[in-house]
Design a protein around this motif. Sequence first.
Motif, PDB file in Angstrom:
ATOM      1  N   ALA A  46      31.913  83.976 108.825  1.00  0.00           N
ATOM      2  CA  ALA A  46      31.092  83.423 109.802  1.00  0.00           C
ATOM      3  C   ALA A  46      31.776  82.687 110.803  1.00  0.00           C
ATOM      4  CB  ALA A  46      30.152  82.095 109.135  1.00  0.00           C
ATOM      5  N   ALA A  47      32.975  82.170 110.495  1.00  0.00           N
ATOM      6  CA  ALA A  47      33.966  81.651 111.427  1.00  0.00           C
ATOM      7  C   ALA A  47      34.441  82.850 112.331  1.00  0.00           C
ATOM      8  CB  ALA A  47      35.185  80.818 110.553  1.00  0.00           C
ATOM      9  N   LEU A  56      42.773  80.803 118.936  1.00  0.00           N
ATOM     10  CA  LEU A  56      44.399  80.586 118.788  1.00  0.00           C
ATOM     11  C   LEU A  56      44.615  79.304 118.233  1.00  0.00           C
ATOM     12  CD1 LEU A  56      47.177  81.188 119.863  1.00  0.00           C
ATOM     13  CD2 LEU A  56      46.506  79.839 121.891  1.00  0.00           C
ATOM     14  N   ARG A  57      43.867  78.356 118.435  1.00  0.00           N
ATOM     15  CA  ARG A  57      44.192  76.823 117.661  1.00  0.00           C
ATOM     16  C   ARG A  57      43.579  77.094 116.202  1.00  0.00           C
ATOM     17  NH1 ARG A  57      41.179  70.865 119.221  1.00  0.00           N
ATOM     18  NH2 ARG A  57      42.631  69.772 117.407  1.00  0.00           N
ATOM     19  N   ALA A  58      42.661  77.967 115.896  1.00  0.00           N
ATOM     20  CA  ALA A  58      42.603  77.978 114.227  1.00  0.00           C
ATOM     21  C   ALA A  58      43.702  78.822 113.512  1.00  0.00           C
ATOM     22  CB  ALA A  58      41.107  78.956 114.113  1.00  0.00           C
ATOM     23  N   ALA A 103      37.124  74.170 112.970  1.00  0.00           N
ATOM     24  CA  ALA A 103      37.460  75.103 114.060  1.00  0.00           C
ATOM     25  C   ALA A 103      36.293  75.398 115.069  1.00  0.00           C
ATOM     26  CB  ALA A 103      38.182  76.158 113.527  1.00  0.00           C
ATOM     27  N   VAL A 104      34.817  75.632 114.102  1.00  0.00           N
ATOM     28  CA  VAL A 104      33.734  76.077 114.882  1.00  0.00           C
ATOM     29  C   VAL A 104      33.164  74.792 115.785  1.00  0.00           C
ATOM     30  CG1 VAL A 104      33.524  77.631 113.053  1.00  0.00           C
ATOM     31  CG2 VAL A 104      32.279  75.421 112.974  1.00  0.00           C
ATOM     32  N   ASN A 133      24.863  73.009 113.845  1.00  0.00           N
ATOM     33  CA  ASN A 133      24.568  73.780 112.945  1.00  0.00           C
ATOM     34  C   ASN A 133      25.734  74.238 112.093  1.00  0.00           C
ATOM     35  OD1 ASN A 133      21.675  73.038 113.191  1.00  0.00           O
ATOM     36  ND2 ASN A 133      21.461  74.774 114.840  1.00  0.00           N
ATOM     37  N   TRP A 134      26.786  75.013 113.074  1.00  0.00           N
ATOM     38  CA  TRP A 134      27.849  75.734 112.539  1.00  0.00           C
ATOM     39  C   TRP A 134      28.613  74.665 111.680  1.00  0.00           C
ATOM     40  CZ3 TRP A 134      29.264  80.850 112.839  1.00  0.00           C
ATOM     41  CH2 TRP A 134      28.509  81.690 114.016  1.00  0.00           C
TER      42      TRP A 134
END
Length: 229
Positions: A96-97, A109-111, A175-176, A180-181
């Motif tokens: 999902a991510a 990139l940050r994740a 990160a998202v 909802n996410w």
Amino acid sequence: MASLLEPVDLHPTQPAPQVYQPRQQKWSEAWARAGFRGRLGLVLGLLLGLLAVVPHFYHFVQSRPGQQLADPLLALLPVHDVSAATFALIYGGIAAALVFLLPRPPLLLRALWGYFLLQLLRMLTLWLVPLDPPAALITLRDPVIDRLFEVTTQPIVRDLFFSGHTATMALLALAVRGRNWGRVLTLMTMAVGTLVLVQRVHYSYDVLVAPLFAWFAYQLAGQISRSKK
């Protein structure tokens, strides 16, 4: 000509104020910046380099005796093998991510930097805090990795403080973007944290502090991956 008796609208309709929403950056735009290409290449290289170090480190952790802790909270939970449910949530959360992050290169990139820094933090805490697992431990089996690679070596059970599975899920939730996410991944994180306790592969302390380390790694990643304007 308007009649003098015609009512006057003292509250004329005003256009609704527009809420600013940042434009989603495309891969072509991100790739055009040398800074983005450099930071992306660097973190991918570091993650590949970590693959060569991690097995040796975890064998060292497993070979080192540690202390077994008293955990009143853990004693309140039942003991079951919930490996399938745990990894269904983990792989589902990762999928999902990725669906969210792949079209958003700055967030991806940050994740990636957050995940790399999280692994370094976990290796540091494992080295500083040697522990033995809870007495009722049931070995956590990865149904995908074990089947693909036919894992037969001694399982690593002393990689306790802090919970890597819980921290990874918490990092994905950070990160998202979007209510909802975030809610869904937060609930999945809580479920994974609970399940690893039910299987006794962690102490409650390992799980409770995991989101804090994920938050710290994600904040550091933001400083590294931020573009200079």
